[in-house]
Write a protein that holds these residues in place. Structure first.
Motif, PDB file in Angstrom:
ATOM      1  N   TYR A 173     -50.521 -75.182  34.542  1.00 24.73           N
ATOM      2  CA  TYR A 173     -50.569 -75.815  35.728  1.00 24.73           C
ATOM      3  C   TYR A 173     -49.054 -76.245  36.241  1.00 24.73           C
ATOM      4  O   TYR A 173     -48.660 -77.159  35.659  1.00 24.73           O
ATOM      5  N   HIS A 194     -55.118 -85.359  37.549  1.00 27.35           N
ATOM      6  CA  HIS A 194     -55.078 -84.199  36.794  1.00 27.35           C
ATOM      7  C   HIS A 194     -55.907 -84.311  35.270  1.00 27.35           C
ATOM      8  O   HIS A 194     -56.384 -83.397  34.558  1.00 27.35           O
ATOM      9  N   LYS A 241     -50.737 -71.597  37.761  1.00 21.40           N
ATOM     10  CA  LYS A 241     -51.722 -71.989  38.650  1.00 21.40           C
ATOM     11  C   LYS A 241     -51.075 -73.333  39.363  1.00 21.40           C
ATOM     12  O   LYS A 241     -50.272 -73.851  38.914  1.00 21.40           O
ATOM     13  N   GLY A 242     -51.486 -73.698  40.413  1.00 24.79           N
ATOM     14  CA  GLY A 242     -51.160 -74.580  41.404  1.00 24.79           C
ATOM     15  C   GLY A 242     -50.968 -74.131  42.854  1.00 24.79           C
ATOM     16  O   GLY A 242     -51.443 -72.981  42.983  1.00 24.79           O
ATOM     17  N   ILE A 264     -53.487 -76.032  30.789  1.00 15.96           N
ATOM     18  CA  ILE A 264     -54.871 -76.111  31.410  1.00 15.96           C
ATOM     19  C   ILE A 264     -55.875 -76.086  30.029  1.00 15.96           C
ATOM     20  O   ILE A 264     -55.820 -75.369  29.272  1.00 15.96           O
ATOM     21  N   GLU A 309     -57.697 -79.309  37.732  1.00 21.44           N
ATOM     22  CA  GLU A 309     -56.913 -78.495  38.563  1.00 21.44           C
ATOM     23  C   GLU A 309     -57.302 -78.577  40.056  1.00 21.44           C
ATOM     24  O   GLU A 309     -56.511 -78.471  40.982  1.00 21.44           O
TER      25      GLU A 309
END
Length: 101
Positions: free
Chosen positions: A29, A44, A77-78, A95, A101
């Motif tokens: 992420y 997170h 991811k993000g 992750i 997330e």
């Protein structure tokens, strides 16, 4: 920590990625924030002592966004958007089942 340019941050993160047991960008992420402690370890839920993570201070918000967008294009991811002029920290973490997330 002095603010870095985008290429230096990208290099730092890629170097750190090589130390992870994961092999795909999608296993990570990427994000930007104005408060590392709150965002990375609070929101997170990244374990500060026993997890794979890295953060760097960019020279400004636009540099932070440039780094974020680069890694999103690679498959991390993000999401983009948000933040203010103080949003100069780029962070990345692996992750896991415990992260949010």
């Amino acid at each position: 920590m002095a603010g870095k340019i985008a290429t230096a941050i990208i290099s730092d993160i890629n170097c750190h990625l090589s130390k992870s047991s994961k092999q795909y960008y999608s296993d990570f992420y990427i994000g930007i924030t104005n408060d590392i402690e709150r965002r990375l370890f609070g929101e997170h839920n990244v374990n500060k002592e026993n997890a794979w993570w890295i953060w760097r201070e960019a020279s400004d918000k636009w540099t932070a966004q440039e780094v974020e967008e680069y890694f999103l294009e690679q498959g991390m991811k993000g999401d983009t958007g948000g933040g203010n002029n103080g949003t100069v920290y780029v962070y990345c973490y692996e992750i896991t089942n415990n992260t949010i997330e």
